[in-house]
Design a protein around this motif. Structure first.
Motif, PDB file in Angstrom:
ATOM      1  N   UNK A 171       0.812  -1.220   0.000  1.00 44.46           N
ATOM      2  CA  UNK A 171       0.000   0.000   0.000  1.00 44.46           C
ATOM      3  C   UNK A 171       0.842   1.265   0.000  1.00 44.46           C
ATOM      4  N   UNK A 172       2.116   1.154   0.306  1.00 46.18           N
ATOM      5  CA  UNK A 172       2.977   2.338   0.283  1.00 46.18           C
ATOM      6  C   UNK A 172       3.365   2.739  -1.136  1.00 46.18           C
ATOM      7  N   UNK A 173       3.065   1.880  -2.123  1.00 47.24           N
ATOM      8  CA  UNK A 173       3.448   2.131  -3.511  1.00 47.24           C
ATOM      9  C   UNK A 173       2.249   2.558  -4.353  1.00 47.24           C
ATOM     10  N   UNK A 174       2.415   3.653  -5.073  1.00 47.30           N
ATOM     11  CA  UNK A 174       1.318   4.215  -5.872  1.00 47.30           C
ATOM     12  C   UNK A 174       0.758   3.211  -6.875  1.00 47.30           C
ATOM     13  N   UNK A 175       1.645   2.553  -7.605  1.00 44.56           N
ATOM     14  CA  UNK A 175       1.166   1.614  -8.630  1.00 44.56           C
ATOM     15  C   UNK A 175       0.437   0.432  -8.006  1.00 44.56           C
ATOM     16  N   UNK A 176       0.886  -0.025  -6.834  1.00 44.24           N
ATOM     17  CA  UNK A 176       0.216  -1.133  -6.163  1.00 44.24           C
ATOM     18  C   UNK A 176      -1.172  -0.724  -5.671  1.00 44.24           C
ATOM     19  N   UNK A 177      -1.298   0.479  -5.167  1.00 47.44           N
ATOM     20  CA  UNK A 177      -2.620   0.945  -4.725  1.00 47.44           C
ATOM     21  C   UNK A 177      -3.592   0.988  -5.896  1.00 47.44           C
ATOM     22  N   UNK A 178      -3.121   1.495  -7.019  1.00 49.96           N
ATOM     23  CA  UNK A 178      -3.961   1.563  -8.204  1.00 49.96           C
ATOM     24  C   UNK A 178      -4.364   0.170  -8.666  1.00 49.96           C
ATOM     25  N   UNK A 179      -3.411  -0.753  -8.642  1.00 42.90           N
ATOM     26  CA  UNK A 179      -3.685  -2.122  -9.059  1.00 42.90           C
ATOM     27  C   UNK A 179      -4.716  -2.780  -8.150  1.00 42.90           C
TER      28      UNK A 179
END
Length: 259
Positions: free
Chosen positions: A63-71
């Motif tokens: 959750x600390x990563x922008x791309x992971x949150x979007x995914x």
């Protein structure tokens, strides 16, 4: 795609998150189980969701990563077509408990990224999706739950970074509750107390003494992940429709001030 409500639970493979996932499954939800690294634990939780009559979709995301949150949000919509509830639960403890005068910036940065920045922007993404889906008639009265901690207001000088991150989550809940009320999205903060999980395993003897012998909490027992799960279900099943920005203490009465 189906008509069952859908929840995303971050940090859903273990501990409090697992308790929330299973409680929601029992309440009729399909659940997106987010995990960071323990795929085996996530698969076990997925099986338990299905045993309760729900569907589970597992998403590995930091959750600390922008791309992971979007995914995480994109996979939720792609798999189930809707998002009715976000439970932002994922969080970490300090790698090393260090006195406030000795603590390093690296630990602070790590905790703020995972415990505060990640949830702050994940809620933003989820809220945008919920607003769009309400306008399209896909969902009605979606909700957001932010799981914080009694550390939001309890000073622990050997883990100041953790306390600061949780205090930030408390304000995050207030901010989003204010901003999203006009869109019919209620936001709640749930504050667990001393919950029996692997995170508290290393301090079990200390807290056993504080709870059972010294009366740290008026209700003299450890909290269980299911206690937090029940509070989330109360929100999820519309038992608190005229509340938003509400702090729900699940702490055995720790917050009480007595003389």
């Amino acid at each position: 795609m189906n008509g069952r409500p859908v929840a995303v639970v971050t940090g859903g493979s273990r501990g409090i998150g697992r308790g929330i996932v299973l409680s929601l499954a029992g309440a009729g939800y399909d659940v997106v189980v987010n995990y960071a690294s323990n795929a085996d634990a996530a698969r076990e939780v997925g099986k338990e969701v299905e045993a309760r009559g729900g569907r589970a979709h597992l998403v590995r995301a930091d959750v600390s990563q922008r791309t992971d949150r979007r995914e995480l949000i994109d996979q939720t919509v792609a798999t189930f077509g809707r998002l009715d509830l976000l439970v932002s639960n994922a969080g970490v403890a300090p790698t090393v408990r260090a006195d406030l005068l000795e603590a390093e910036e690296e630990s602070f940065d790590r905790l703020i990224e995972i415990n505060l920045k990640g949830p702050y922007f994940l809620v933003q993404l989820a809220a945008r999706t919920m607003i769009e889906q309400q306008a399209a008639g896909i969902v009605s009265n979606p909700k957001i739950v932010i799981v914080s901690s009694i550390s939001a207001y309890t000073a622990s000088v050997n883990r100041g970074d953790y306390c600061v991150s949780k205090a930030g989550l408390a304000m995050t809940a207030q901010l989003y509750a204010t901003r999203l009320a006009e869109h019919g999205i209620n936001v709640y903060e749930i504050r667990p107390g001393i919950i029996e999980t692997d995170m508290t395993g290393g301090v079990k003897d200390r807290y056993d003494d504080l709870i059972f012998n010294q009366g740290l909490t008026p209700i003299r027992r450890w909290g269980q992940p299911e206690d937090v799960g029940r509070a989330v279900v109360a929100v999820a099943t519309d038992l608190l429709p005229f509340s938003t920005g509400q702090i729900i203490d699940v702490d055995g009465g720790f917050h009480l001030r007595t003389l």
